[in-house]
Design an enzyme around this catalytic site. Sequence first.
Site, PDB file in Angstrom:
ATOM      1  N   CYS A  53      -1.887 -19.369 -15.691  1.00 15.26           N
ATOM      2  CA  CYS A  53      -0.883 -19.009 -16.282  1.00 15.26           C
ATOM      3  C   CYS A  53       0.397 -18.561 -15.642  1.00 15.26           C
ATOM      4  CB  CYS A  53      -1.102 -17.957 -17.688  1.00 15.26           C
ATOM      5  SG  CYS A  53       0.186 -17.351 -18.660  1.00 15.26           S
ATOM      6  N   HIS A  94      -5.322 -27.956 -15.021  1.00 13.58           N
ATOM      7  CA  HIS A  94      -4.043 -28.471 -15.520  1.00 13.58           C
ATOM      8  C   HIS A  94      -3.469 -28.985 -14.232  1.00 13.58           C
ATOM      9  CE1 HIS A  94      -0.195 -27.429 -18.012  1.00 13.58           C
ATOM     10  NE2 HIS A  94      -0.036 -28.682 -17.338  1.00 13.58           N
ATOM     11  N   ASN A 124      -6.533 -31.454 -17.787  1.00 16.21           N
ATOM     12  CA  ASN A 124      -5.692 -30.868 -18.947  1.00 16.21           C
ATOM     13  C   ASN A 124      -4.258 -31.200 -18.333  1.00 16.21           C
ATOM     14  OD1 ASN A 124      -4.120 -27.410 -19.599  1.00 16.21           O
ATOM     15  ND2 ASN A 124      -4.721 -29.112 -20.998  1.00 16.21           N
ATOM     16  N   GLY A 138      -4.021 -29.768 -25.520  1.00 13.74           N
ATOM     17  CA  GLY A 138      -3.162 -28.766 -25.804  1.00 13.74           C
ATOM     18  C   GLY A 138      -2.173 -28.692 -27.092  1.00 13.74           C
TER      19      GLY A 138
END
Length: 331
Positions: free
Chosen positions: A96, A167, A207, A229
């Site tokens: 994040c 990701h 991802n 997502g």
Amino acid sequence: MPEYPKYRLAIAPMMDWTDRHCRFLHRSLTKRALLYTEMVVADAVLHGDLERLLGFDACEHPVALQLGGSDPEKLAKAAKIAADYGYDEINLNVGCPSDRVQSGAFGACLMREPELVARCVAAMKAVVDVPVTVKCRIGVDEQDPETALPALAVAVLDAGADALWVHARKAWLEGLSPKENRDVPPLDYDRVYRLKQEFPNVFIGINGGVVDLNQVLEHLNHVDGVMLGRAAYHNASLLAEVDARIYGEPDLPVDWTVIRDAMMAHAEAHMVSGGRLNHVTRHMVGLFQGVPGARRFRQILSTESVRKGAGPEVIAEAFGAVDLSAINEAA
């Protein structure tokens, strides 16, 4: 420790989106996908309202809690609490890029500190029996993904991590907003594919930018799992095809009246406990994209659910705007 389950598809942890009501909806559409919570900070678990932060419906299994933090001792305590609460997996956020996360010295900035991440993983593994996994980026800022990603992988896998979800973008902590970090840095799926080749006996999931189940199936030619997502949120109906297309379950028509009734019952229970209808319905507007009546469906949920005295009958009214018999044909 048993082998990490082969979760071929997971719904990504998404702040402000994948709360318990969203997960209840998603589980009504797919029985096999792994569901993730929003990220919960370890300090919040240690000092906050556990039922509000960690509560979930038993139907949500398999469900994973994503933790944020960088203090091994605090993460271990939070992981133990979460495992005792019944979660099937504990995931550490190393991806994040938000300012709040950076100020707390965790999230994507931990890509620069693989040994600290390894200590966090080892501390959690020492106190729980469920899998401990890591979700990361391929690098941050000026890092070279060719060295940064393998360095993190080696560190956390040596510490006992059961799986790595990647990701496939860098995070730019300087110069890009969290929203821009979801789109602007270019995707590098090949780097994640090569990571799987480098670690053939480790579960590697991918991802980022996946928009439909055709893309999921293509990625599964190269990695073990795929995380959906925003596509899963904004076009939730596609999840109704997951069990058949991704897991090989029988391809049976969806009984949308069952899902309607389940969401009405869930909303009623939430309202009885003091919640509001729109806490539930706000997650449903992504159903039925491209189906006749979908626009009216969205209008009803968006406007009627916030009116004083609105109850679960709003959900029935919204479903009534859609030709349910046409939905499976559209799918």
